[in-house]
Motif scaffolding. Structure first.
Motif, mmCIF file in Angstrom:
data_model
loop_
_atom_site.group_PDB
_atom_site.id
_atom_site.type_symbol
_atom_site.label_atom_id
_atom_site.label_comp_id
_atom_site.label_asym_id
_atom_site.label_seq_id
_atom_site.Cartn_x
_atom_site.Cartn_y
_atom_site.Cartn_z
ATOM 1 N N ALA A 192 -3.219 -9.290 2.912
ATOM 2 C CA ALA A 192 -4.176 -8.387 3.533
ATOM 3 C C ALA A 192 -3.310 -7.130 3.610
ATOM 4 C CB ALA A 192 -4.600 -8.724 4.974
ATOM 5 N N ALA A 193 -2.001 -7.304 3.733
ATOM 6 C CA ALA A 193 -1.147 -6.085 3.531
ATOM 7 C C ALA A 193 -1.064 -5.382 2.322
ATOM 8 C CB ALA A 193 0.322 -6.333 4.336
ATOM 9 N N LEU A 194 -0.835 -6.469 1.407
ATOM 10 C CA LEU A 194 -0.923 -5.807 0.026
ATOM 11 C C LEU A 194 -2.218 -5.361 -0.532
ATOM 12 C CD1 LEU A 194 1.116 -8.751 -1.908
ATOM 13 C CD2 LEU A 194 1.786 -6.366 -1.490
ATOM 14 N N ALA A 195 -3.269 -5.679 0.111
ATOM 15 C CA ALA A 195 -4.427 -5.381 -0.599
ATOM 16 C C ALA A 195 -4.836 -3.998 -0.914
ATOM 17 C CB ALA A 195 -5.421 -5.751 0.372
ATOM 18 N N ASP A 196 -4.421 -3.225 -0.063
ATOM 19 C CA ASP A 196 -4.446 -1.385 -0.411
ATOM 20 C C ASP A 196 -3.107 -0.792 -0.212
ATOM 21 O OD1 ASP A 196 -3.521 -1.820 2.310
ATOM 22 O OD2 ASP A 196 -5.361 -0.162 3.010
ATOM 23 N N PHE A 197 -2.035 -1.717 -0.794
ATOM 24 C CA PHE A 197 -0.787 -1.148 -0.838
ATOM 25 C C PHE A 197 -0.558 -0.260 -2.225
ATOM 26 C CE2 PHE A 197 3.896 -1.621 -2.164
ATOM 27 C CZ PHE A 197 4.547 -0.705 -1.264
ATOM 28 N N PRO A 198 -0.310 0.897 -2.391
ATOM 29 C CA PRO A 198 -0.451 1.615 -3.590
ATOM 30 C C PRO A 198 0.307 1.123 -4.795
ATOM 31 C CG PRO A 198 0.492 3.244 -1.914
ATOM 32 C CD PRO A 198 0.027 2.042 -1.367
ATOM 33 N N HIS A 199 1.431 0.349 -4.259
ATOM 34 C CA HIS A 199 2.392 -0.149 -5.426
ATOM 35 C C HIS A 199 2.227 -1.660 -5.638
ATOM 36 C CE1 HIS A 199 3.896 3.878 -4.680
ATOM 37 N NE2 HIS A 199 4.172 3.680 -3.533
ATOM 38 N N ARG A 200 1.205 -2.131 -5.212
ATOM 39 C CA ARG A 200 0.876 -3.509 -5.291
ATOM 40 C C ARG A 200 1.502 -4.064 -6.635
ATOM 41 N NH1 ARG A 200 -4.345 -7.275 -3.589
ATOM 42 N NH2 ARG A 200 -3.498 -9.295 -3.958
ATOM 43 N N GLU A 201 1.022 -3.699 -7.958
ATOM 44 C CA GLU A 201 1.368 -4.103 -8.909
ATOM 45 C C GLU A 201 2.924 -4.180 -9.101
ATOM 46 O OE1 GLU A 201 -0.621 -5.486 -10.921
ATOM 47 O OE2 GLU A 201 -2.217 -4.878 -9.296
ATOM 48 N N ASP A 202 3.830 -3.318 -8.416
ATOM 49 C CA ASP A 202 5.374 -3.470 -8.554
ATOM 50 C C ASP A 202 5.854 -4.470 -7.406
ATOM 51 O OD1 ASP A 202 5.371 -1.328 -10.415
ATOM 52 O OD2 ASP A 202 4.663 -0.133 -9.036
ATOM 53 N N VAL A 203 5.073 -5.187 -6.662
ATOM 54 C CA VAL A 203 5.530 -6.010 -5.979
ATOM 55 C C VAL A 203 5.752 -7.372 -6.525
ATOM 56 C CG1 VAL A 203 5.217 -7.424 -3.622
ATOM 57 C CG2 VAL A 203 4.668 -4.911 -3.953
ATOM 58 N N GLN A 204 7.067 -8.021 -6.474
ATOM 59 C CA GLN A 204 7.250 -9.341 -7.018
ATOM 60 C C GLN A 204 7.729 -10.396 -5.774
ATOM 61 O OE1 GLN A 204 10.446 -8.888 -9.766
ATOM 62 N NE2 GLN A 204 9.453 -7.566 -10.980
ATOM 63 N N VAL A 205 6.473 -11.246 -5.661
ATOM 64 C CA VAL A 205 6.636 -12.179 -4.534
ATOM 65 C C VAL A 205 7.338 -13.720 -4.978
ATOM 66 C CG1 VAL A 205 5.419 -13.465 -2.988
ATOM 67 C CG2 VAL A 205 4.813 -11.230 -3.579
ATOM 68 N N ARG A 206 8.217 -14.127 -4.404
ATOM 69 C CA ARG A 206 8.804 -15.429 -4.668
ATOM 70 C C ARG A 206 8.869 -16.221 -3.499
ATOM 71 N NH1 ARG A 206 12.818 -17.493 -8.647
ATOM 72 N NH2 ARG A 206 12.867 -19.678 -8.000
ATOM 73 N N TRP A 207 8.221 -17.410 -3.733
ATOM 74 C CA TRP A 207 8.433 -18.352 -2.435
ATOM 75 C C TRP A 207 9.519 -19.474 -2.492
ATOM 76 C CZ3 TRP A 207 4.712 -18.128 1.381
ATOM 77 C CH2 TRP A 207 3.806 -17.172 1.073
#
Length: 241
Positions: A23-38
């Motif tokens: 939900a926090a990422l949904a409208d984050f303007p730089h979402r495409e630049d966020v790399q998530v690793r579990w």
């Protein structure tokens, strides 16, 4: 921006934390630049492949409460999850050891095996749902292979991992890093190796951390052209005409 998240697949707050982070990422303007690793974190490394007693009884024994109180805790958690769009069914839960599930999450992100962060995230979500909603035995190898295949992981590759000890070192390395960070509870978010956020914080709080981290990593440089000035700007709530 890198976001590293430590969690366990039998952790209800971790599933809620994932939903709130999305939900926090949904409208984050730089979402495409966020790399998530579990990353791997076992709440109970000594757990058997599957507990023989129902989850409520296990919880009651662990925290020294009655079974009725344990059911109440589950009901409260179910309400919290529903507010974030999740459907928990603790009465179905079949808890057990999660080490193999974590090994498959490493397979899912291994690019040399056809993995990717996106595939890992799909598997993570599917494992949460398998345990918290569908009542799948989370420590059973055949169940894990099927669940992994449903998320898009090659079933033969998943079975080969579980038949051996591949990715065991990677799981232990994640857990060692967690200890170095001082992580004692999950979920735990590490943003750009700089900011640590503990717990399933509200989406607005997670978004604030993302904004802060992005601004610090990408500072704005204001330039004034040669011979220019800032005289032609409105400020302080007024604008001289």
């Amino acid at each position: 921006m890198k976001v590293d998240i430590w969690s366990d697949v039998v952790c209800p707050w971790c599933a809620i934390g994932r939903a709130r982070f999305e939900a926090a990422l949904a409208d984050f303007p730089h979402r495409e630049d966020v790399q998530v690793r579990w990353h791997s974190f076992e709440l109970d490394p000594s757990a058997p492949r599957e507990y023989s007693e129902p989850l409520a009884e296990n919880l009651a024994a662990k925290y020294g409460v009655s079974v009725e109180q344990a059911h109440g805790m589950h009901a409260q958690m179910t309400e919290v999850a529903a507010a974030d769009g999740l459907d928990f069914h603790f009465e179905r839960a079949r808890s057990g050891n999660t080490f193999d599930a974590h090994r498959l999450l490493h397979l899912a992100v291994d690019s040399s095996a056809g993995g990717s962060p996106e595939l890992q995230d799909r598997l993570k979500e599917r494992l949460f749902r398998a345990y918290l909603t569908d009542g799948e035995p989370i420590g059973d190898p055949e169940t894990l292979v099927r669940v992994a295949a449903e998320a898009g992981v090659d079933a033969d590759a998943a079975r080969a991992v579980l038949d051996g000890d591949r990715y065991a070192d990677e799981v232990r390395a994640d857990e060692l890093q967690a200890r170095r960070y001082g992580i004692t509870g999950v979920p735990f978010f590490v943003i750009d190796s700089t900011y640590g956020v503990s717990g399933a914080q509200p989406a607005a709080a997670l978004r604030e951390v993302l904004d802060t981290a992005w601004a610090e990593a990408n500072p704005l440089t204001v330039l004034t052209p040669a011979g220019g000035s800032d005289a032609g700007a409105c400020a302080d709530g007024s604008c001289a005409i």
